[in-house]
Design an enzyme around this catalytic site. Sequence first.
Site, PDB file in Angstrom:
ATOM      1  N   CYS A 155       0.827  -1.201   0.000  1.00 59.44           N
ATOM      2  CA  CYS A 155       0.000   0.000   0.000  1.00 59.44           C
ATOM      3  C   CYS A 155       0.866   1.258   0.000  1.00 59.44           C
ATOM      4  O   CYS A 155       1.784   1.387   0.808  1.00 59.44           O
ATOM      5  CB  CYS A 155      -0.908   0.003   1.232  1.00 59.44           C
ATOM      6  SG  CYS A 155      -1.958   1.446   1.290  1.00 59.44           S
ATOM      7  N   CYS A 196      -0.710   6.315   6.761  1.00 54.79           N
ATOM      8  CA  CYS A 196      -2.053   5.947   7.231  1.00 54.79           C
ATOM      9  C   CYS A 196      -1.979   5.169   8.546  1.00 54.79           C
ATOM     10  O   CYS A 196      -1.115   4.315   8.723  1.00 54.79           O
ATOM     11  CB  CYS A 196      -2.733   5.108   6.153  1.00 54.79           C
ATOM     12  SG  CYS A 196      -4.343   4.473   6.628  1.00 54.79           S
ATOM     13  N   CYS A 200      -3.036   0.430   8.882  1.00 61.93           N
ATOM     14  CA  CYS A 200      -2.233  -0.803   8.932  1.00 61.93           C
ATOM     15  C   CYS A 200      -0.867  -0.508   9.536  1.00 61.93           C
ATOM     16  O   CYS A 200      -0.304   0.555   9.282  1.00 61.93           O
ATOM     17  CB  CYS A 200      -2.008  -1.348   7.524  1.00 61.93           C
ATOM     18  SG  CYS A 200      -3.522  -1.860   6.707  1.00 61.93           S
ATOM     19  N   CYS A 209      -7.451   1.248  -0.677  1.00 60.57           N
ATOM     20  CA  CYS A 209      -7.086   0.589   0.568  1.00 60.57           C
ATOM     21  C   CYS A 209      -7.074  -0.913   0.313  1.00 60.57           C
ATOM     22  O   CYS A 209      -7.969  -1.435  -0.344  1.00 60.57           O
ATOM     23  CB  CYS A 209      -8.104   0.959   1.645  1.00 60.57           C
ATOM     24  SG  CYS A 209      -7.952  -0.027   3.136  1.00 60.57           S
ATOM     25  N   GLN A 259     -19.028  -8.859  13.338  1.00 55.44           N
ATOM     26  CA  GLN A 259     -17.581  -9.071  13.172  1.00 55.44           C
ATOM     27  C   GLN A 259     -17.132  -8.612  11.782  1.00 55.44           C
ATOM     28  O   GLN A 259     -17.860  -8.815  10.809  1.00 55.44           O
ATOM     29  CB  GLN A 259     -17.237 -10.551  13.367  1.00 55.44           C
ATOM     30  CG  GLN A 259     -17.567 -11.089  14.749  1.00 55.44           C
ATOM     31  CD  GLN A 259     -16.545 -10.699  15.814  1.00 55.44           C
ATOM     32  OE1 GLN A 259     -15.530 -10.070  15.525  1.00 55.44           O
ATOM     33  NE2 GLN A 259     -16.821 -11.060  17.054  1.00 55.44           N
ATOM     34  N   TYR A 313     -22.373 -10.348  25.939  1.00 59.24           N
ATOM     35  CA  TYR A 313     -21.901  -9.443  24.874  1.00 59.24           C
ATOM     36  C   TYR A 313     -22.160 -10.128  23.526  1.00 59.24           C
ATOM     37  O   TYR A 313     -21.247 -10.323  22.729  1.00 59.24           O
ATOM     38  CB  TYR A 313     -20.413  -9.127  25.033  1.00 59.24           C
ATOM     39  CG  TYR A 313     -19.993  -8.659  26.402  1.00 59.24           C
ATOM     40  CD1 TYR A 313     -19.976  -7.306  26.716  1.00 59.24           C
ATOM     41  CD2 TYR A 313     -19.593  -9.566  27.388  1.00 59.24           C
ATOM     42  CE1 TYR A 313     -19.574  -6.864  27.977  1.00 59.24           C
ATOM     43  CE2 TYR A 313     -19.199  -9.137  28.647  1.00 59.24           C
ATOM     44  CZ  TYR A 313     -19.196  -7.800  28.939  1.00 59.24           C
ATOM     45  OH  TYR A 313     -18.789  -7.374  30.181  1.00 59.24           O
ATOM     46  N   GLU A 335     -26.929  -8.561  25.846  1.00 57.74           N
ATOM     47  CA  GLU A 335     -26.401  -7.522  24.950  1.00 57.74           C
ATOM     48  C   GLU A 335     -27.011  -6.180  25.348  1.00 57.74           C
ATOM     49  O   GLU A 335     -28.198  -6.100  25.670  1.00 57.74           O
ATOM     50  CB  GLU A 335     -26.752  -7.902  23.503  1.00 57.74           C
ATOM     51  CG  GLU A 335     -26.642  -6.820  22.465  1.00 57.74           C
ATOM     52  CD  GLU A 335     -25.228  -6.287  22.257  1.00 57.74           C
ATOM     53  OE1 GLU A 335     -24.276  -7.067  22.169  1.00 57.74           O
ATOM     54  OE2 GLU A 335     -25.087  -5.045  22.186  1.00 57.74           O
ATOM     55  N   ASP A 339     -17.532 -12.048  25.096  1.00 57.50           N
ATOM     56  CA  ASP A 339     -16.872 -11.440  23.926  1.00 57.50           C
ATOM     57  C   ASP A 339     -17.039  -9.928  24.049  1.00 57.50           C
ATOM     58  O   ASP A 339     -17.777  -9.302  23.275  1.00 57.50           O
ATOM     59  CB  ASP A 339     -17.544 -11.988  22.644  1.00 57.50           C
ATOM     60  CG  ASP A 339     -16.857 -11.492  21.382  1.00 57.50           C
ATOM     61  OD1 ASP A 339     -15.827 -10.812  21.483  1.00 57.50           O
ATOM     62  OD2 ASP A 339     -17.366 -11.787  20.284  1.00 57.50           O
ATOM     63  N   CYS A 396     -10.743  -9.050  21.592  1.00 57.47           N
ATOM     64  CA  CYS A 396     -10.032  -8.353  20.508  1.00 57.47           C
ATOM     65  C   CYS A 396      -8.936  -7.460  21.097  1.00 57.47           C
ATOM     66  O   CYS A 396      -8.390  -6.611  20.402  1.00 57.47           O
ATOM     67  CB  CYS A 396     -11.009  -7.542  19.660  1.00 57.47           C
ATOM     68  SG  CYS A 396     -11.951  -6.358  20.622  1.00 57.47           S
TER      69      CYS A 396
HETATM   70  C1  LIG Z   1     -16.956  -7.533  20.415  1.00 58.55           C
HETATM   71  S1  LIG Z   1     -18.703  -7.418  20.234  1.00 58.55           S
HETATM   72  C2  LIG Z   1     -19.138  -9.136  20.189  1.00 58.55           C
HETATM   73  C3  LIG Z   1     -20.477  -9.446  19.628  1.00 58.55           C
HETATM   74  C4  LIG Z   1     -20.738 -10.921  19.254  1.00 58.55           C
HETATM   75  N1  LIG Z   1     -20.290 -11.832  20.275  1.00 58.55           N
HETATM   76  C5  LIG Z   1     -20.138 -11.254  17.905  1.00 58.55           C
HETATM   77  O1  LIG Z   1     -19.263 -12.123  17.823  1.00 58.55           O
HETATM   78  O2  LIG Z   1     -20.554 -10.631  16.903  1.00 58.55           O
HETATM   79  C6  LIG Z   1     -19.183  -6.832  21.814  1.00 58.55           C
HETATM   80  C7  LIG Z   1     -20.669  -6.633  21.971  1.00 58.55           C
HETATM   81  O3  LIG Z   1     -20.887  -6.242  23.336  1.00 58.55           O
HETATM   82  C8  LIG Z   1     -21.878  -5.236  23.384  1.00 58.55           C
HETATM   83  N2  LIG Z   1     -21.648  -4.512  24.656  1.00 58.55           N
HETATM   84  C9  LIG Z   1     -20.755  -3.534  24.922  1.00 58.55           C
HETATM   85  N3  LIG Z   1     -20.775  -3.195  26.219  1.00 58.55           N
HETATM   86  C10 LIG Z   1     -21.700  -3.998  26.807  1.00 58.55           C
HETATM   87  C11 LIG Z   1     -22.166  -4.143  28.131  1.00 58.55           C
HETATM   88  N4  LIG Z   1     -21.690  -3.377  29.121  1.00 58.55           N
HETATM   89  N5  LIG Z   1     -23.117  -5.060  28.393  1.00 58.55           N
HETATM   90  C12 LIG Z   1     -23.620  -5.828  27.389  1.00 58.55           C
HETATM   91  N6  LIG Z   1     -23.211  -5.749  26.115  1.00 58.55           N
HETATM   92  C13 LIG Z   1     -22.269  -4.846  25.814  1.00 58.55           C
HETATM   93  C14 LIG Z   1     -21.662  -4.442  22.115  1.00 58.55           C
HETATM   94  O4  LIG Z   1     -22.820  -3.749  21.740  1.00 58.55           O
HETATM   95  C15 LIG Z   1     -21.291  -5.551  21.124  1.00 58.55           C
HETATM   96  O5  LIG Z   1     -22.427  -6.044  20.478  1.00 58.55           O
END
Ligand SMILES: C[S@@+](CC[C@H](N)C(=O)[O-])C[C@H]1O[C@@H](n2cnc3c(N)ncnc32)[C@H](O)[C@@H]1O
Length: 451
Positions: free
Chosen positions: A75, A81, A84, A161, A285, A314, A335, A381, A408
């Site tokens: 790139c 940028c 990356c 990109c 994702q 989450y 969520e 997650d 992540c």
């Molecule tokens: C990294 S994403 C993972 C979503 C899902 N597991 C996936 O693989 O697509 C984190 C998720 O947590 C939610 N989130 C963030 N803070 C939160 C909280 N305090 N309580 C519940 N959910 C939350 C976000 O809206 C998001 O959808």
Amino acid sequence: MKVLLQKNDVHEVEFVDMTHDAKGVCKIDGFPVFVKDALKGEKALIRVVKVNKNFAFGRLVEIKEESPFRKIPICEHFSTCGGCDTMHMSYEMQLSFKRHRVKETLRKIAHVEPQIQRTIGMENPFYYRNKAIIPFEKRKGRVMAGFYKNRTREVVDLKRCHIIPKSFSEIVRYLKGHFQNRGISVYDEETQDGCVRAVMLRQSLAYDEIALTLVLAESRLPYKDELVEGLLKRFPNIVSIVKNVNAKNAGSLIEGKSRTIYGKDLLRDRLSGFEYRIAHKSFYQVNPLQTARLYKEAMRLAKPGPEDVVVDAYCGVGTMTLPFAQRAGRVIGIESVKEAVKNAQENADENDIDNVEFLQGDAAEVIQKLEHERIDTLIVDPPRKGCEKAFLQAVMAMEIPRIVYVSCNVSTLARDANILSGAGYEVKEAVPVDMFPQTSHIETVMLLEKQ
Ligand SMILES: C[S@@+](CC[C@H](N)C(=O)[O-])C[C@H]1O[C@@H](n2cnc3c(N)ncnc32)[C@H](O)[C@@H]1O
């Protein structure tokens, strides 16, 4: 330690390690210096550019001995940028760099040394993102669009990109041309004046459809109908256009009021045999091919039995909840985003899955309401900041036997693993999955078991 380094000094050094954000680490009289674009194993001349109390930053002047893993970045924007930061490494090196980071971070922060699998990489580690948020900026009368320069709010005007679909670059070019030709104002964060802020693009890999969200600072967009018509004519696979009005500088860009100006506020996609609907405010994702592999690993580590009760905290739009529900007795998703919970329920219905329920709210509060439930496995997650302390405290009090932690951000993963291991959880295994090739971002899935 007495600092002997002076700004602008030039030194010959050897790089002995890499930082979490892929800078080369060398030592001058024992004092660590971090240098962008340098690779472990290389020898080089560097110029000291900034000296802090415990470390310094340098800049490459000349590489004397190049690493066999060095690659010419494909790139042209790589050096400016902020998108990356590992494109100068071979892909093989990127994968081993990530495994090493997971190992070292868990060792240093969580004081554990579990089995760490090899990073699961991609066959083609380019053009993989199904989502991009691209801000606009006007400089010297020209409309520009691109990711921010490293550690600034200055846009790098992107020609192309290499980690987003080629169609995204074309749509951005079209929008820039339209805003320029029609004299539409671009929002300036300093003066808080102007209209257009950014565009969020999302692509469904399975259906080759695109959802477009325009982020504006004011609700009136001049020449709106002309823009919508022009976009649809040029890019017939756009299925949704949403106008999102957000005049705040702080917080997430995709906040505030939104209105669908074409199609539905939904993107559909298919992932590992399930159909999903995703609203523009719902998390999804960004790397669909690797997401399937990530979830497969989560399933392998969790091994849900047909009678098991699983909590998917989450859970977003339920993309892990539904595959787990196929194996487990019952799955409860938690969520906070209302739109995502609505999508998750619709997704369960559409896929004929009825052993799930979704609870909306903050994970730390909702988990406490489940204290009298039998929970066999907890999947978490969370976003980059990791789990809240109150959430972990509730989990520890409930003594849930098995936790599969998808993360992540390896630093917060290690911080939370440290807390959990203090309460008798053993970290059994971790698997890095390369969701973000060409960048130093790391996704990990990890198994913890209560001893
Ligand atoms: C990294 S994403 C993972 C979503 C899902 N597991 C996936 O693989 O697509 C984190 C998720 O947590 C939610 N989130 C963030 N803070 C939160 C909280 N305090 N309580 C519940 N959910 C939350 C976000 O809206 C998001 O959808």
